[in-house]
Write a protein that holds these residues in place. Sequence first.
Motif, short mmCIF file in Angstrom:
data_model
loop_
_atom_site.label_atom_id
_atom_site.label_comp_id
_atom_site.label_asym_id
_atom_site.label_seq_id
_atom_site.Cartn_x
_atom_site.Cartn_y
_atom_site.Cartn_z
N LEU A 130 0.84 -1.20 0.00
CA LEU A 130 0.00 0.00 0.00
C LEU A 130 0.87 1.25 0.00
O LEU A 130 1.84 1.36 0.74
CB LEU A 130 -0.93 0.01 1.21
N GLY A 131 0.51 2.20 -0.84
CA GLY A 131 1.26 3.45 -0.93
C GLY A 131 2.55 3.33 -1.70
O GLY A 131 3.37 4.26 -1.66
N ARG A 132 2.72 2.23 -2.42
CA ARG A 132 3.97 1.99 -3.12
C ARG A 132 3.72 1.59 -4.58
O ARG A 132 2.59 1.58 -5.06
CB ARG A 132 4.77 0.91 -2.38
N SER A 133 4.82 1.27 -5.27
CA SER A 133 4.78 1.05 -6.71
C SER A 133 3.75 0.00 -7.12
O SER A 133 3.08 0.14 -8.15
CB SER A 133 6.16 0.64 -7.22
N ALA A 134 3.64 -1.08 -6.35
CA ALA A 134 2.70 -2.14 -6.71
C ALA A 134 1.28 -1.61 -6.82
O ALA A 134 0.53 -1.98 -7.75
CB ALA A 134 2.76 -3.27 -5.68
N GLN A 135 0.91 -0.74 -5.92
CA GLN A 135 -0.44 -0.18 -5.95
C GLN A 135 -0.61 0.75 -7.15
O GLN A 135 -1.67 0.79 -7.79
CB GLN A 135 -0.76 0.56 -4.65
N ILE A 136 0.43 1.48 -7.50
CA ILE A 136 0.39 2.36 -8.67
C ILE A 136 0.20 1.55 -9.94
O ILE A 136 -0.69 1.83 -10.76
CB ILE A 136 1.68 3.20 -8.77
N VAL A 137 1.03 0.52 -10.11
CA VAL A 137 1.00 -0.29 -11.33
C VAL A 137 -0.32 -1.03 -11.48
O VAL A 137 -0.94 -1.02 -12.56
CB VAL A 137 2.18 -1.29 -11.33
N GLU A 138 -0.77 -1.67 -10.42
CA GLU A 138 -2.01 -2.44 -10.49
C GLU A 138 -3.22 -1.53 -10.71
O GLU A 138 -4.18 -1.90 -11.42
CB GLU A 138 -2.19 -3.28 -9.23
N SER A 199 -2.88 5.38 -5.45
CA SER A 199 -3.99 5.07 -6.35
C SER A 199 -4.19 6.18 -7.37
O SER A 199 -4.41 5.91 -8.57
CB SER A 199 -5.27 4.85 -5.55
N ALA A 200 -4.10 7.43 -6.93
CA ALA A 200 -4.25 8.55 -7.85
C ALA A 200 -3.13 8.58 -8.88
O ALA A 200 -3.36 8.87 -10.06
CB ALA A 200 -4.28 9.86 -7.07
N LEU A 201 -1.92 8.27 -8.46
CA LEU A 201 -0.81 8.22 -9.41
C LEU A 201 -1.02 7.11 -10.43
O LEU A 201 -0.63 7.24 -11.59
CB LEU A 201 0.51 8.03 -8.66
N GLY A 202 -1.66 6.03 -10.00
CA GLY A 202 -2.00 4.97 -10.94
C GLY A 202 -2.95 5.44 -12.02
O GLY A 202 -2.82 5.08 -13.20
N VAL A 203 -3.91 6.27 -11.63
CA VAL A 203 -4.83 6.86 -12.61
C VAL A 203 -4.06 7.74 -13.59
O VAL A 203 -4.25 7.67 -14.81
CB VAL A 203 -5.93 7.68 -11.91
N ALA A 204 -3.17 8.58 -13.05
CA ALA A 204 -2.39 9.48 -13.89
C ALA A 204 -1.54 8.73 -14.90
O ALA A 204 -1.42 9.13 -16.06
CB ALA A 204 -1.51 10.38 -13.01
N VAL A 205 -0.96 7.61 -14.47
CA VAL A 205 -0.15 6.78 -15.38
C VAL A 205 -1.04 6.19 -16.47
O VAL A 205 -0.71 6.22 -17.66
CB VAL A 205 0.57 5.67 -14.60
N GLY A 215 7.48 5.99 -8.77
CA GLY A 215 7.69 4.92 -7.81
C GLY A 215 7.45 5.31 -6.38
O GLY A 215 6.87 6.37 -6.09
N ASP A 216 7.93 4.45 -5.47
CA ASP A 216 7.71 4.64 -4.04
C ASP A 216 8.09 6.04 -3.56
O ASP A 216 7.38 6.66 -2.76
CB ASP A 216 8.52 3.62 -3.24
N GLU A 217 9.23 6.51 -4.04
CA GLU A 217 9.78 7.77 -3.55
C GLU A 217 8.97 8.99 -3.97
O GLU A 217 9.17 10.09 -3.45
CB GLU A 217 11.23 7.93 -4.04
N ASP A 218 8.03 8.81 -4.90
CA ASP A 218 7.23 9.94 -5.38
C ASP A 218 5.93 10.13 -4.60
O ASP A 218 5.35 11.22 -4.60
CB ASP A 218 6.90 9.75 -6.87
N VAL A 219 5.46 9.08 -3.94
CA VAL A 219 4.17 9.14 -3.24
C VAL A 219 4.27 10.08 -2.04
O VAL A 219 5.14 9.93 -1.18
CB VAL A 219 3.73 7.73 -2.78
N LEU A 220 3.38 11.06 -2.01
CA LEU A 220 3.30 12.09 -0.97
C LEU A 220 4.57 12.96 -0.92
O LEU A 220 4.81 13.64 0.09
CB LEU A 220 3.04 11.47 0.41
N ARG A 221 5.34 12.97 -1.99
CA ARG A 221 6.53 13.83 -2.06
C ARG A 221 6.50 14.70 -3.32
O ARG A 221 6.67 15.91 -3.23
CB ARG A 221 7.81 13.00 -2.01
N ARG A 222 6.28 14.09 -4.47
CA ARG A 222 6.25 14.82 -5.73
C ARG A 222 4.82 15.28 -6.01
O ARG A 222 4.09 14.67 -6.78
CB ARG A 222 6.77 13.93 -6.85
#
Length: 367
Positions: A130-138, A199-205, A215-222
């Motif tokens: 949760l909150g990491r790359s796997a959630q973005i990709v899926e 999850s929102a970044l997954g939509v954007a992708v 990736g992980d380092e972008d969540v709640l930072r970028r």
Amino acid sequence: MRTTSVDVFRIATAGPGDVSGLMDLIVSGAIDPASILAVLGKTEGNGGVNDFTREYAVAALCTALAPKLGLSPEAVEQRIAFVMSGGTEGVLSPHVTVFTRHRDERPAGVSGKRLSIGMAQTRDFLPEELGRSAQIVETARAVQAAMADADIGDSADVHFVQIKCPLLTSERVAAANARGNTTATTNAYSSMAYSRGASALGVAVALGEIGADVGDEDVLRRYDLFSKVASTSSGIELMHNVVIVLGNSVSSASEFEIGHAVMEDAIDATAVTAALESVGLGANPQAGRTLVNIFAKAEASPDGTVRGLRHTMLEDTDISSTRHARAAVGGLIAGLAGTGAVYVSGGAEHQGPAGGGPVAAIARLSD
């Protein structure tokens, strides 16, 4: 031409367990329970980790619909997408919005793209995902699947993507630790933001709003990375993401149309007006069009200011900043729309620019 027809019903509720309005529409024949695809609701809880009004509302709806569909309540929850957003601060009014879909003939004289809806879901996530790359990709994969389900081929025709996503609990964190893994955070409330953001970044992708190298380092930072149409809401009741795509499609025979705009901050009335105007409403509404509902995200600007002026939403230890934001944005939208029965969800991490968020409007057309 065989097409899909989508209908939308906004129903006021007297409490999270109130299903009478929906049942009345089913009894009258206005809604065929077999055609219900998704239900989005606002409940009068606190919107936090322990907001059980969301689960209560889903349980009440599933129990009421079960005999109508000849299914168990558990099977109903698997068949229909339920997304309950807790928190009706200020003038926001508790309600549910029911989306139905069925096959239909496109009426003669109907042209252009009309409202379409598609659904998909991810696999279950491990707590450490949760909150990491796997959630973005899926999530990106599920968004693309939901677009296909809605028969929407162009991302420009997607105007709102509603996602229900999981959160962490102490038990889930402990389970990850037992496997030798760490979670994005050990705080349950913070995990809601991580899950919403990924999850929102997954939509954007999925929609090509940002590149896939996130990736992980972008969540709640970028916070410069965001989606203009994503709306994500965390809940304790699931471990996967439920994705609902709302847009316009030429294969839809619906009497409805959806449009959107992006709020730059919590007092961006211009964006709300633009969203209304995108479906022929606003200051000079087109004849024969009526507002069904508005869907928006609310966020307390992370830099602690709105247009250069300091706010205290992030520093209030008595009331969560998301509750402040829902009340502020809800009041703004209600004033412009003329109703408090609007869907405003708090926590807009990577959902619109920092401090802002997407706002979508659905109108009914009589032509």
